[in-house]
Design a protein around this motif. Structure first.
Motif, PDB file in Angstrom:
ATOM      1  N   SER A  21       6.246 -13.139  -3.131  1.00  0.00           N
ATOM      2  CA  SER A  21       5.599 -14.108  -2.260  1.00  0.00           C
ATOM      3  C   SER A  21       6.614 -15.271  -1.282  1.00  0.00           C
ATOM      4  O   SER A  21       7.600 -14.733  -0.870  1.00  0.00           O
ATOM      5  CB  SER A  21       5.831 -15.430  -3.518  1.00  0.00           C
ATOM      6  N   CYS A  22       6.150 -16.109  -0.891  1.00  0.00           N
ATOM      7  CA  CYS A  22       6.467 -16.891  -0.092  1.00  0.00           C
ATOM      8  C   CYS A  22       6.057 -18.351  -0.052  1.00  0.00           C
ATOM      9  O   CYS A  22       4.983 -19.121  -0.692  1.00  0.00           O
ATOM     10  CB  CYS A  22       6.010 -16.596   1.618  1.00  0.00           C
ATOM     11  N   VAL A  23       7.561 -19.446  -0.258  1.00  0.00           N
ATOM     12  CA  VAL A  23       6.890 -20.701  -0.679  1.00  0.00           C
ATOM     13  C   VAL A  23       7.782 -21.069   0.704  1.00  0.00           C
ATOM     14  O   VAL A  23       8.347 -21.592   1.538  1.00  0.00           O
ATOM     15  CB  VAL A  23       8.299 -21.117  -1.561  1.00  0.00           C
ATOM     16  N   VAL A  79       2.400 -18.813  -0.838  1.00  0.00           N
ATOM     17  CA  VAL A  79       1.967 -17.395  -0.361  1.00  0.00           C
ATOM     18  C   VAL A  79       1.705 -16.535  -0.770  1.00  0.00           C
ATOM     19  O   VAL A  79       3.236 -16.018  -0.739  1.00  0.00           O
ATOM     20  CB  VAL A  79       1.570 -17.704   1.094  1.00  0.00           C
ATOM     21  N   TYR A  80       1.019 -15.314  -1.730  1.00  0.00           N
ATOM     22  CA  TYR A  80       1.085 -13.974  -2.144  1.00  0.00           C
ATOM     23  C   TYR A  80       0.337 -13.145  -1.510  1.00  0.00           C
ATOM     24  O   TYR A  80      -0.652 -13.520  -0.937  1.00  0.00           O
ATOM     25  CB  TYR A  80       0.869 -14.019  -3.697  1.00  0.00           C
ATOM     26  N   LEU A  81       1.104 -11.716  -1.682  1.00  0.00           N
ATOM     27  CA  LEU A  81       0.663 -10.617  -1.282  1.00  0.00           C
ATOM     28  C   LEU A  81       0.928  -9.384  -2.423  1.00  0.00           C
ATOM     29  O   LEU A  81       1.909  -9.144  -2.723  1.00  0.00           O
ATOM     30  CB  LEU A  81       1.255  -9.982   0.023  1.00  0.00           C
ATOM     31  N   GLN A  82      -0.334  -9.387  -2.928  1.00  0.00           N
ATOM     32  CA  GLN A  82      -0.518  -8.195  -4.068  1.00  0.00           C
ATOM     33  C   GLN A  82      -0.302  -7.150  -3.749  1.00  0.00           C
ATOM     34  O   GLN A  82      -1.826  -6.850  -2.970  1.00  0.00           O
ATOM     35  CB  GLN A  82      -1.279  -8.480  -5.345  1.00  0.00           C
ATOM     36  N   MET A  83      -0.318  -5.968  -3.122  1.00  0.00           N
ATOM     37  CA  MET A  83      -0.333  -5.054  -2.878  1.00  0.00           C
ATOM     38  C   MET A  83      -0.133  -3.629  -4.001  1.00  0.00           C
ATOM     39  O   MET A  83       1.277  -3.641  -4.931  1.00  0.00           O
ATOM     40  CB  MET A  83       1.753  -4.130  -1.780  1.00  0.00           C
ATOM     41  N   ASN A  84      -1.559  -3.222  -4.141  1.00  0.00           N
ATOM     42  CA  ASN A  84      -1.546  -2.225  -4.534  1.00  0.00           C
ATOM     43  C   ASN A  84      -1.223  -0.737  -4.103  1.00  0.00           C
ATOM     44  O   ASN A  84      -2.184  -0.628  -2.455  1.00  0.00           O
ATOM     45  CB  ASN A  84      -2.585  -2.142  -5.632  1.00  0.00           C
ATOM     46  N   SER A  85      -1.597   0.177  -4.586  1.00  0.00           N
ATOM     47  CA  SER A  85      -2.332   1.693  -4.467  1.00  0.00           C
ATOM     48  C   SER A  85      -0.848   2.295  -3.053  1.00  0.00           C
ATOM     49  O   SER A  85      -1.144   2.144  -2.150  1.00  0.00           O
ATOM     50  CB  SER A  85      -3.484   1.512  -3.540  1.00  0.00           C
ATOM     51  N   LEU A  86       0.200   1.716  -3.033  1.00  0.00           N
ATOM     52  CA  LEU A  86       0.896   2.121  -1.705  1.00  0.00           C
ATOM     53  C   LEU A  86       1.506   2.940  -0.641  1.00  0.00           C
ATOM     54  O   LEU A  86       1.544   4.103  -1.907  1.00  0.00           O
ATOM     55  CB  LEU A  86       2.473   1.015  -2.158  1.00  0.00           C
ATOM     56  N   LYS A  87       1.291   3.319  -0.320  1.00  0.00           N
ATOM     57  CA  LYS A  87       2.127   4.610   0.624  1.00  0.00           C
ATOM     58  C   LYS A  87       2.939   4.699   1.729  1.00  0.00           C
ATOM     59  O   LYS A  87       3.285   2.972   1.836  1.00  0.00           O
ATOM     60  CB  LYS A  87       1.027   4.863   1.658  1.00  0.00           C
ATOM     61  N   PRO A  88       3.699   6.034   1.494  1.00  0.00           N
ATOM     62  CA  PRO A  88       4.832   5.613   2.264  1.00  0.00           C
ATOM     63  C   PRO A  88       4.878   4.673   3.388  1.00  0.00           C
ATOM     64  O   PRO A  88       5.761   4.052   4.287  1.00  0.00           O
ATOM     65  CB  PRO A  88       4.796   6.927   2.630  1.00  0.00           C
ATOM     66  N   GLU A  89       3.452   4.643   4.529  1.00  0.00           N
ATOM     67  CA  GLU A  89       3.536   3.926   6.028  1.00  0.00           C
ATOM     68  C   GLU A  89       3.158   2.846   5.428  1.00  0.00           C
ATOM     69  O   GLU A  89       2.838   2.214   6.602  1.00  0.00           O
ATOM     70  CB  GLU A  89       1.632   4.697   6.568  1.00  0.00           C
ATOM     71  N   ASP A  90       2.929   1.935   4.087  1.00  0.00           N
ATOM     72  CA  ASP A  90       3.359   0.500   4.117  1.00  0.00           C
ATOM     73  C   ASP A  90       4.902   0.524   4.190  1.00  0.00           C
ATOM     74  O   ASP A  90       5.073  -0.914   3.943  1.00  0.00           O
ATOM     75  CB  ASP A  90       2.578   0.362   2.981  1.00  0.00           C
ATOM     76  N   TYR A  94       8.424  -7.068   5.448  1.00  0.00           N
ATOM     77  CA  TYR A  94       7.128  -7.890   5.194  1.00  0.00           C
ATOM     78  C   TYR A  94       7.598  -9.559   5.700  1.00  0.00           C
ATOM     79  O   TYR A  94       8.217 -10.110   5.301  1.00  0.00           O
ATOM     80  CB  TYR A  94       6.713  -7.671   4.399  1.00  0.00           C
ATOM     81  N   TYR A  95       7.224 -10.123   6.754  1.00  0.00           N
ATOM     82  CA  TYR A  95       7.372 -11.151   6.723  1.00  0.00           C
ATOM     83  C   TYR A  95       5.998 -12.046   6.767  1.00  0.00           C
ATOM     84  O   TYR A  95       5.308 -11.992   7.078  1.00  0.00           O
ATOM     85  CB  TYR A  95       7.119 -11.390   8.600  1.00  0.00           C
ATOM     86  N   CYS A  96       6.492 -13.903   5.687  1.00  0.00           N
ATOM     87  CA  CYS A  96       5.593 -14.346   5.165  1.00  0.00           C
ATOM     88  C   CYS A  96       5.412 -14.934   6.817  1.00  0.00           C
ATOM     89  O   CYS A  96       6.613 -15.960   8.105  1.00  0.00           O
ATOM     90  CB  CYS A  96       6.229 -15.451   4.775  1.00  0.00           C
ATOM     91  N   ALA A  97       4.290 -15.922   7.609  1.00  0.00           N
ATOM     92  CA  ALA A  97       3.927 -16.625   8.687  1.00  0.00           C
ATOM     93  C   ALA A  97       2.904 -17.484   8.623  1.00  0.00           C
ATOM     94  O   ALA A  97       2.225 -17.716   7.679  1.00  0.00           O
ATOM     95  CB  ALA A  97       3.323 -15.612   9.500  1.00  0.00           C
ATOM     96  N   ALA A  98       2.981 -19.387   8.992  1.00  0.00           N
ATOM     97  CA  ALA A  98       2.302 -19.826   9.566  1.00  0.00           C
ATOM     98  C   ALA A  98       1.851 -20.613  10.371  1.00  0.00           C
ATOM     99  O   ALA A  98       3.011 -20.023  11.048  1.00  0.00           O
ATOM    100  CB  ALA A  98       2.887 -20.935   8.463  1.00  0.00           C
ATOM    101  N   GLY A  99       1.196 -21.405  10.384  1.00  0.00           N
ATOM    102  CA  GLY A  99       1.138 -21.783  12.202  1.00  0.00           C
ATOM    103  C   GLY A  99      -0.076 -21.545  12.284  1.00  0.00           C
ATOM    104  O   GLY A  99       0.127 -22.455  14.065  1.00  0.00           O
ATOM    105  N   GLY A 100      -0.133 -20.867  12.640  1.00  0.00           N
ATOM    106  CA  GLY A 100      -1.013 -19.934  13.374  1.00  0.00           C
ATOM    107  C   GLY A 100      -2.590 -19.607  12.988  1.00  0.00           C
ATOM    108  O   GLY A 100      -2.851 -20.531  11.569  1.00  0.00           O
TER     109      GLY A 100
END
Length: 121
Positions: A21-23, A79-90, A94-100
């Motif tokens: 989650s990102c507020v 803003v949310y990021l639901q991550m399923n079926s996660l792999k070691p390479e994930d 993780y950074y939330c970003a805005a303004g672009g």
């Protein structure tokens, strides 16, 4: 100015799920997109997903398509990021970003502090 704060990272086994989650606070009416990037040790920061603040259309990196879902709550400025079926390479910070507008990290003006996601094999 816009301030972003992420939460929801942690340690999960391969195949598991996490929700980030990102507020946003401050002058969030200036936000064009909400986006997630990630950076693994020794690697450059890479695009994961973005969502248009108005309209809600989305773009995903090929590496996460079909596994990750980005969403936003316009009224809560989340803003949310639901991550399923996660792999070691994930595994990454993780950074939330805005303004672009696009998929390049250099296009974004505002960044959160990052949240660690670790996927064990």
């Amino acid at each position: 100015q816009v301030q972003l704060v992420e939460s929801g990272g942690g340690l999960v086994q391969t195949g598991g799920s996490l929700r980030l989650s990102c507020v946003a606070s401050g002058r969030s009416f200036t936000i064009s997109n909400g986006a997630w990037f990630r950076q693994a040790p020794g690697k450059e920061r890479e695009f994961v997903a973005l969502i248009r603040w108005i309209g809600g259309s989305t773009v995903y990196a090929d590496s996460v398509k079909g596994r990750f879902t980005i969403s936003r709550d316009y009224n809560k400025k989340m803003v949310y990021l639901q991550m399923n079926s996660l792999k070691p390479e994930d595994t990454a910070v993780y950074y939330c970003a805005a303004g672009g507008w696009g998929v390049g990290a250099g296009e974004y003006d505002y960044w959160g502090q990052g949240t660690q996601v670790t996927v064990s094999s």
